[in-house]
Design a protein around this motif. Structure first.
Motif, PDB file in Angstrom:
ATOM      1  N   THR A  42     -69.515  30.389  49.261  1.00  0.00           N
ATOM      2  CA  THR A  42     -68.934  29.534  48.232  1.00  0.00           C
ATOM      3  C   THR A  42     -68.819  30.270  46.909  1.00  0.00           C
ATOM      4  N   GLN A  43     -69.872  30.942  46.521  1.00  0.00           N
ATOM      5  CA  GLN A  43     -69.853  31.685  45.257  1.00  0.00           C
ATOM      6  C   GLN A  43     -68.858  32.842  45.306  1.00  0.00           C
ATOM      7  N   ALA A  44     -68.760  33.507  46.445  1.00  0.00           N
ATOM      8  CA  ALA A  44     -67.811  34.614  46.585  1.00  0.00           C
ATOM      9  C   ALA A  44     -66.376  34.108  46.512  1.00  0.00           C
ATOM     10  N   ALA A  45     -66.112  32.944  47.101  1.00  0.00           N
ATOM     11  CA  ALA A  45     -64.756  32.384  47.060  1.00  0.00           C
ATOM     12  C   ALA A  45     -64.360  32.032  45.642  1.00  0.00           C
ATOM     13  N   GLU A  46     -65.277  31.467  44.888  1.00  0.00           N
ATOM     14  CA  GLU A  46     -64.973  31.149  43.490  1.00  0.00           C
ATOM     15  C   GLU A  46     -64.693  32.420  42.701  1.00  0.00           C
ATOM     16  N   ALA A  47     -65.508  33.446  42.915  1.00  0.00           N
ATOM     17  CA  ALA A  47     -65.305  34.713  42.208  1.00  0.00           C
ATOM     18  C   ALA A  47     -63.979  35.362  42.568  1.00  0.00           C
ATOM     19  N   ALA A  48     -63.483  35.119  43.796  1.00  0.00           N
ATOM     20  CA  ALA A  48     -62.234  35.721  44.255  1.00  0.00           C
ATOM     21  C   ALA A  48     -60.999  34.979  43.758  1.00  0.00           C
ATOM     22  N   GLY A  49     -61.184  33.781  43.167  1.00  0.00           N
ATOM     23  CA  GLY A  49     -60.045  33.072  42.601  1.00  0.00           C
ATOM     24  C   GLY A  49     -59.682  31.763  43.258  1.00  0.00           C
ATOM     25  N   ALA A  50     -60.568  31.214  44.115  1.00  0.00           N
ATOM     26  CA  ALA A  50     -60.292  29.926  44.755  1.00  0.00           C
ATOM     27  C   ALA A  50     -60.282  28.809  43.714  1.00  0.00           C
ATOM     28  N   ASP A  51     -59.553  27.737  44.031  1.00  0.00           N
ATOM     29  CA  ASP A  51     -59.517  26.550  43.180  1.00  0.00           C
ATOM     30  C   ASP A  51     -60.378  25.426  43.723  1.00  0.00           C
ATOM     31  N   ALA A  52     -60.736  25.501  45.002  1.00  0.00           N
ATOM     32  CA  ALA A  52     -61.567  24.487  45.640  1.00  0.00           C
ATOM     33  C   ALA A  52     -62.214  25.114  46.865  1.00  0.00           C
ATOM     34  N   ILE A  53     -63.257  24.459  47.339  1.00  0.00           N
ATOM     35  CA  ILE A  53     -64.017  24.933  48.491  1.00  0.00           C
ATOM     36  C   ILE A  53     -63.914  23.904  49.607  1.00  0.00           C
ATOM     37  N   MET A  54     -63.766  24.379  50.851  1.00  0.00           N
ATOM     38  CA  MET A  54     -63.911  23.507  52.012  1.00  0.00           C
ATOM     39  C   MET A  54     -65.155  23.955  52.767  1.00  0.00           C
ATOM     40  N   SER A  55     -66.077  23.022  52.960  1.00  0.00           N
ATOM     41  CA  SER A  55     -67.369  23.346  53.556  1.00  0.00           C
ATOM     42  C   SER A  55     -67.586  22.497  54.801  1.00  0.00           C
ATOM     43  N   VAL A  56     -67.713  23.156  55.935  1.00  0.00           N
ATOM     44  CA  VAL A  56     -67.774  22.465  57.221  1.00  0.00           C
ATOM     45  C   VAL A  56     -69.198  22.021  57.541  1.00  0.00           C
ATOM     46  N   VAL A  57     -69.294  20.961  58.331  1.00  0.00           N
ATOM     47  CA  VAL A  57     -70.581  20.505  58.860  1.00  0.00           C
ATOM     48  C   VAL A  57     -71.239  21.664  59.607  1.00  0.00           C
ATOM     49  N   PRO A  58     -72.529  21.923  59.379  1.00  0.00           N
ATOM     50  CA  PRO A  58     -73.194  23.019  60.085  1.00  0.00           C
ATOM     51  C   PRO A  58     -73.069  22.866  61.602  1.00  0.00           C
ATOM     52  N   TYR A  59     -72.621  23.920  62.250  1.00  0.00           N
ATOM     53  CA  TYR A  59     -72.353  23.910  63.682  1.00  0.00           C
ATOM     54  C   TYR A  59     -73.512  24.545  64.447  1.00  0.00           C
ATOM     55  N   TYR A  60     -73.594  24.247  65.719  1.00  0.00           N
ATOM     56  CA  TYR A  60     -74.586  24.800  66.654  1.00  0.00           C
ATOM     57  C   TYR A  60     -75.998  24.289  66.395  1.00  0.00           C
ATOM     58  N   ASN A  61     -76.427  24.257  65.139  1.00  0.00           N
ATOM     59  CA  ASN A  61     -77.798  23.847  64.817  1.00  0.00           C
ATOM     60  C   ASN A  61     -78.094  22.392  65.173  1.00  0.00           C
ATOM     61  N   LYS A  62     -77.055  21.534  65.117  1.00  0.00           N
ATOM     62  CA  LYS A  62     -77.197  20.106  65.351  1.00  0.00           C
ATOM     63  C   LYS A  62     -78.224  19.474  64.407  1.00  0.00           C
ATOM     64  N   PRO A  63     -78.041  19.637  63.083  1.00  0.00           N
ATOM     65  CA  PRO A  63     -79.015  19.086  62.139  1.00  0.00           C
ATOM     66  C   PRO A  63     -78.986  17.565  62.105  1.00  0.00           C
ATOM     67  N   MET A  64     -80.124  16.978  61.764  1.00  0.00           N
ATOM     68  CA  MET A  64     -80.209  15.533  61.568  1.00  0.00           C
ATOM     69  C   MET A  64     -79.450  15.173  60.291  1.00  0.00           C
ATOM     70  N   PRO A  65     -79.098  13.880  60.113  1.00  0.00           N
ATOM     71  CA  PRO A  65     -78.332  13.496  58.917  1.00  0.00           C
ATOM     72  C   PRO A  65     -78.963  13.951  57.614  1.00  0.00           C
ATOM     73  N   GLN A  66     -80.298  13.877  57.529  1.00  0.00           N
ATOM     74  CA  GLN A  66     -80.960  14.310  56.298  1.00  0.00           C
ATOM     75  C   GLN A  66     -80.746  15.804  56.060  1.00  0.00           C
ATOM     76  N   GLY A  67     -80.704  16.588  57.154  1.00  0.00           N
ATOM     77  CA  GLY A  67     -80.466  18.018  57.032  1.00  0.00           C
ATOM     78  C   GLY A  67     -79.055  18.320  56.578  1.00  0.00           C
ATOM     79  N   MET A  68     -78.078  17.560  57.107  1.00  0.00           N
ATOM     80  CA  MET A  68     -76.695  17.756  56.666  1.00  0.00           C
ATOM     81  C   MET A  68     -76.548  17.461  55.177  1.00  0.00           C
ATOM     82  N   ALA A  69     -77.147  16.353  54.744  1.00  0.00           N
ATOM     83  CA  ALA A  69     -77.066  15.992  53.329  1.00  0.00           C
ATOM     84  C   ALA A  69     -77.692  17.079  52.463  1.00  0.00           C
TER      85      ALA A  69
END
Length: 305
Positions: free
Chosen positions: A98-125
């Motif tokens: 996320t920080q690298a994308a901002e430094a490179a000139g992005a205007d917004a970030i898209m952040s996906v739900v963590p995959y494979y780990n199968k975190p509980m809702p509290q972990g996702m939050a």
């Protein structure tokens, strides 16, 4: 942290999830990627998504992610917003990306739900709450259960939507009922977008704001027209144009992003090269995509006569 307040204007309509063109040396084809960006801008796009699902993000090196953002920002020259895929299943890496994308000139970030780990809702939050303060850019959540196994629960989404910095959701579940269920419970300025071309028309007609789209890479002008007709209340015209796109959209979804890359190669915009473990389309699949594109072109010609 401050988020841009004018998301309503640019985070709407059909927004291309751009593929990453590769050369025969498995390096990013910078010229081809620039052409893809410019084509979308010329067609009337309001934003571009780079380094995400269609961009084969899971096999991109960190430097390549940043390179895509820099190219897109240079081509865009502030004419459209650049949304950078910056997700990971490791929270510290998602923060770094996320920080690298901002430094490179992005205007917004898209952040996906963590995959494979199968975190509980509290972990996702907790994961997303760690990402948001790492940037001054608006963050778009990406829920795509077919790839992450566990989806973003409604209550977790509502919790995050109330946090400054989170401005929207790209919902890849294809569940239109979710939009209807949650729209009135979300902040009025929180943007709801589908990641599913097949249900995009219904989603937008039901009150959704836009679609992070694969097929708009191939037919951007047609997708822009669908959104324009919907905004003007011309549902019949929007439905007819959307119907033309659906055979091709279904094929692109079946072998994504290899089919998309082949379609764009047919149009002369890039090579169809993919990065392992994604391989190029086989002969029968190529024939199906070529046929669908020919039929779509025929309809264009018929409409113009």
């Amino acid at each position: 942290m401050t988020a841009q307040a004018d998301t309503a204007e640019w985070l709407s309509g059909f927004i291309a999830d751009l593929p990453t063109p590769f050369t025969h040396r498995d390096e990013i084809d910078t010229e081809a990627f620039g052409r893809l960006c410019e084509r979308q801008i010329a067609a009337g796009a309001t934003a571009l998504v780079v380094g995400e699902t269609a961009g084969e993000s899971s096999t991109l090196e960190p430097a390549e992610r940043a390179q895509l953002v820099r190219i897109a920002a240079r081509v865009a020259r502030r004419r459209v917003r650049i949304i950078a895929g910056a997700g990971s299943n490791a929270t510290d890496r998602a923060v770094t990306f996320t920080q690298a994308a901002e430094a490179a000139g992005a205007d917004a970030i898209m952040s996906v739900v963590p995959y494979y780990n199968k975190p509980m809702p509290q972990g996702m939050a907790a994961h997303f709450r760690a990402v948001a303060p790492a940037t001054t850019l608006p963050v778009i959540l990406h829920d795509i259960p077919s790839r992450t196994v566990k989806g973003l629960a409604d209550e977790t989404l509502l919790e995050l939507a109330a946090v400054p910095g989170f401005v929207g959701l790209c919902d890849g579940s294809g569940d239109i009922a979710r939009l209807v269920r949650l729209r009135s419970r979300l902040p009025a300025d929180f943007r709801m977008l589908t990641g599913d071309d097949a249900t995009s028309l219904t989603y937008l007609a039901a009150g959704g704001d836009g679609c992070i789209s694969s097929v708009t890479n191939v037919a951007p002008d047609l997708c822009v027209a669908v959104a324009r007709h919907l905004r003007a209340g011309r549902l019949h015209q929007a439905r007819e144009l959307h119907r033309r796109l659906m055979p091709l959209a279904a094929l692109l979804e079946r072998e994504h992003p290899a089919a998309l890359k082949f379609a764009l190669a047919l149009l002369g915009f890039m090579q169809p090269a993919t990065r392992l473990p994604i391989v190029q389309l086989g002969g029968p699949a190529k024939a199906e995509v070529a046929q669908a594109m020919a039929e779509l072109a025929d309809e264009y010609l018929a409409a113009a006569q």
